[in-house]
Design an enzyme around this catalytic site. Sequence first.
Site, PDB file in Angstrom:
ATOM      1  N   LYS A 101       0.814  -1.224   0.000  1.00  0.00           N
ATOM      2  CA  LYS A 101       0.000   0.000   0.000  1.00  0.00           C
ATOM      3  C   LYS A 101       0.846   1.274   0.000  1.00  0.00           C
ATOM      4  O   LYS A 101       0.426   2.295  -0.527  1.00  0.00           O
ATOM      5  CB  LYS A 101      -0.956   0.013   1.193  1.00  0.00           C
ATOM      6  CG  LYS A 101      -2.159  -0.905   0.980  1.00  0.00           C
ATOM      7  CD  LYS A 101      -3.250  -0.620   1.987  1.00  0.00           C
ATOM      8  CE  LYS A 101      -4.486  -1.449   1.693  1.00  0.00           C
ATOM      9  NZ  LYS A 101      -4.299  -2.880   2.016  1.00  0.00           N
ATOM     10  N   GLU A 123     -10.396   7.486   4.260  1.00  0.00           N
ATOM     11  CA  GLU A 123     -11.078   6.627   5.223  1.00  0.00           C
ATOM     12  C   GLU A 123     -10.244   5.364   5.371  1.00  0.00           C
ATOM     13  O   GLU A 123      -9.367   5.079   4.549  1.00  0.00           O
ATOM     14  CB  GLU A 123     -12.482   6.245   4.732  1.00  0.00           C
ATOM     15  CG  GLU A 123     -12.507   5.188   3.639  1.00  0.00           C
ATOM     16  CD  GLU A 123     -12.022   5.703   2.301  1.00  0.00           C
ATOM     17  OE1 GLU A 123     -12.179   6.911   2.038  1.00  0.00           O
ATOM     18  OE2 GLU A 123     -11.483   4.892   1.514  1.00  0.00           O
ATOM     19  N   SER A 388       1.655  -9.683  -1.237  1.00  0.00           N
ATOM     20  CA  SER A 388       1.319  -8.266  -1.051  1.00  0.00           C
ATOM     21  C   SER A 388       1.688  -7.725   0.325  1.00  0.00           C
ATOM     22  O   SER A 388       1.918  -6.532   0.480  1.00  0.00           O
ATOM     23  CB  SER A 388      -0.166  -8.030  -1.329  1.00  0.00           C
ATOM     24  OG  SER A 388      -0.969  -8.894  -0.547  1.00  0.00           O
TER      25      SER A 388
HETATM   26  C1  LIG Z   1      -5.085  -3.923   1.553  1.00  0.00           C
HETATM   27  C2  LIG Z   1      -4.390  -5.166   1.234  1.00  0.00           C
HETATM   28  C3  LIG Z   1      -4.768  -5.987   0.127  1.00  0.00           C
HETATM   29  C4  LIG Z   1      -5.950  -5.694  -0.724  1.00  0.00           C
HETATM   30  O1  LIG Z   1      -5.879  -4.537  -1.494  1.00  0.00           O
HETATM   31  P1  LIG Z   1      -5.726  -4.561  -3.070  1.00  0.00           P
HETATM   32  O2  LIG Z   1      -6.050  -3.179  -3.453  1.00  0.00           O
HETATM   33  O3  LIG Z   1      -6.717  -5.558  -3.621  1.00  0.00           O
HETATM   34  O4  LIG Z   1      -4.348  -4.958  -3.381  1.00  0.00           O
HETATM   35  C5  LIG Z   1      -4.005  -7.107  -0.155  1.00  0.00           C
HETATM   36  N1  LIG Z   1      -2.946  -7.453   0.601  1.00  0.00           N
HETATM   37  C6  LIG Z   1      -2.565  -6.712   1.664  1.00  0.00           C
HETATM   38  C7  LIG Z   1      -1.389  -7.164   2.456  1.00  0.00           C
HETATM   39  C8  LIG Z   1      -3.260  -5.558   2.023  1.00  0.00           C
HETATM   40  O5  LIG Z   1      -2.874  -4.832   3.082  1.00  0.00           O
END
Ligand SMILES: *Cc1c(COP(=O)(O)O)cnc(C)c1O
Length: 407
Positions: A101, A123, A388
Amino acid sequence: MKFGNVDFDTYFKNYPDANGFFGKYGGSYIPPELQRAMAEINTAYQTICKSRRFISELRRIRKEFQGRPTPISYLERLSGKLGNVQLYVKREDLNHTGAHKLNHCMGEVLLAKYMGKRKVIAETGAGQHGVALATAAAYFGLECDIYMGAVDIRKQAPNVARMEILGANVIEVTEGLQTLKEAVDAAFAAYCREYKDAIYCIGSVVGPHPFPMMVRDFQSVVGIEAREQFLEMTGELPDAIVACVGGGSNAMGLFSGFLNDPVDIYGVEPLGRGTALGDHAASLTYGEEGIMHGFNSIMLKDENGEPAPVYSVASGLDYPSSGPEHAFLHDLGRVKYDVVTDDETIDAFFELSRMEGIIPAIESSHAVAYAMKLARKMDKGSILINLSGRGDKDMDYIIEKYGVRKG
Ligand SMILES: *Cc1c(COP(=O)(O)O)cnc(C)c1O
């Protein structure tokens, strides 16, 4: 490379179009006073994002503050256990603050600085976006107002503390169910009042134009790095790439680097407890076309056509729609969207931790679970997974719900 009627050689020039459309998806369905504010952001972005100063400052920040490039790791033990397919992960868990993010938050707040704004507004639901944005705001010395439902504030105390330590104002929203939806409304209302001084920073490739495009562009660093790194490591492209899809930002980041390549692309949605409406958040798999939060996409609707209640074990994935570009790539068939359940996800969470020494976020574990299933079906080749985020934020929940699964 052509796919259907879309030429991926020139894809990023043509998608989205000048009005923010990916085919019929996207656009900007918002009140006129917000339309003006969005137009201002769009114009600023179009010029600033091409300036040498902006590009080199963002590049320096990515390297010196975020710790980019993040590596790709080969999952030797897990690959061996599953068969003949080689699994790799792009380590967004090693990005500063522990997830992807920050890639778009640093871009958005840098843009705010270049636009001469003194404040950013957003938000947050579980608090991950709030923490990433508060981090970026602290770095640039901008004020940061985070709107959060009262129920979420009680549930997510550590993230509330993080945001406050970072200097953000966490503003409690007490309307309605006191969760994410009400927080979105309150943040938008605040932005309407304050748009001269502030910009709104969205948390994924969703919302009205230009956000889906901007967030994709800021996240594309993941795909650009990954393609280069994978070629260098193996001499080839991966046969398949996999990412989890909530709003879809980490997935668009990785996918954007490989759209024009002969690579199978998979977006993984949360099937939660099962296929009944309310038990999952697999909007692209089970949803239909509709407008919410200012953009046209594929969404899960209740019997009144309103956004349906959704559920996932991963709080970052429980959103009743996905970014318009995903809806477009879904209909085109360029990306295949599929699902995994909570149970498959939790198994993958423990498997990756035990076999590789990497504790993944529960969101990312969806992608790992799907790649493991895919690997059992393929008899050779390679799969690159976007990891992610890291799982530290999920420890309390995992211990309470599943224990540590010894043995
Ligand atoms: C917020 C988050 C997501 C989901 O958000 P996307 O916009 O779909 O990528 C996925 N993995 C992690 C670790 C997150 O914090």
